[in-house]
Design an enzyme around this catalytic site. Sequence first.
Site, PDB file in Angstrom:
ATOM      1  N   CYS A  35       0.245  -1.402  -1.780  1.00 41.78           N
ATOM      2  CA  CYS A  35      -0.338  -1.708  -3.087  1.00 41.78           C
ATOM      3  C   CYS A  35      -0.810  -3.153  -3.053  1.00 41.78           C
ATOM      4  O   CYS A  35      -0.789  -3.805  -2.003  1.00 41.78           O
ATOM      5  CB  CYS A  35       0.662  -1.459  -4.209  1.00 41.78           C
ATOM      6  SG  CYS A  35       2.190  -2.403  -4.052  1.00 41.78           S
ATOM      7  N   THR A  36      -1.222  -3.680  -4.177  1.00 44.81           N
ATOM      8  CA  THR A  36      -1.832  -5.007  -4.208  1.00 44.81           C
ATOM      9  C   THR A  36      -0.879  -6.110  -3.766  1.00 44.81           C
ATOM     10  O   THR A  36      -1.175  -6.867  -2.838  1.00 44.81           O
ATOM     11  CB  THR A  36      -2.357  -5.329  -5.618  1.00 44.81           C
ATOM     12  OG1 THR A  36      -3.194  -4.266  -6.056  1.00 44.81           O
ATOM     13  CG2 THR A  36      -3.127  -6.640  -5.629  1.00 44.81           C
TER      14      THR A  36
END
Length: 312
Positions: free
Chosen positions: A182-183
């Site tokens: 994810c980010t």
Amino acid sequence: MESPVTVAALYRFAVIADCAVLRDALDALCRAQGIRGTLLIAREGINGTIAGSAEGIARVVDFIRAQPDCAETDVKYSSASDMPFYRMKVRIKREIVTMGEPDIDPRASVGTYVAPQDWNALIAAPDTIVIDTRNDYEVAAGTFERAIDPQTASFREFPEWFRRERERLLGEGKAPRVAMFCTGGIRCEKSTAFLKAEGVEEVYHLKGGILKYLEEVPQEQSLWHGECFVFDERVTVGHGLVQGSHVLCRACRRPVSADGQGHALYEEGVSCADCYHERTDEQRASARERDRQEKLARARGTSHIGAVLSTN
């Protein structure tokens, strides 16, 4: 020449005894230091992205790390040429990243962390399933080679997607390794804990998220394609965490690529090709007037508070 703005993306899963007390203290400190951004506080921890001077950011991070069980708060730093937030918000939430699975506790069980330098070998292996846990509009801006896009509109949809697709993904017999990213890493804390609770044994996630990978892995060695959506006015960043080429559609909050900005249905501040048919003429007229007012405010050197990105 002014110094660039320091941006800090941070999170920590920890038991917060009194969310209101912490919220008030952080709000006062951030405002005193001229910090802007969003911090979310819940009983399960703290999450957010803030920006300001290097000294001001350091004071806020030090304060957070001084809280019980927060000494190892994960922080990823980058910079911006201009302030990427309109204002400061410190909010109390039910979850610091909303998954909607109340029994999932990343402090009790979580996937195996993989350093950015070791990530390529893991996701290139044929017996590894790679899953992008982010939302569909984020994936559209960029993702890793071989990554599966769940096409979810929000992280809350991820558990249902996995349960529905589990048999197709994992098959029968010995389950393959699952690598997720994810980010900044926080969504994978919950998604890997969720998969382990669902009985998946070999679960891995990218330590520090895409941001740390783009910071540390040279572009010529990278398996990342495109840009990474970030929840501030930079919109996207690329390798080396330099600001990307996407802009934000003010109507739907989706990132718009350079090609998308040339589309006939794209109008700055009003619509993009993805949302044009989701809006009425009246809504577009209202957005057009708002954009005009914002541009007038910038020309006068005053602030016009626009919509602010979330940190989900």
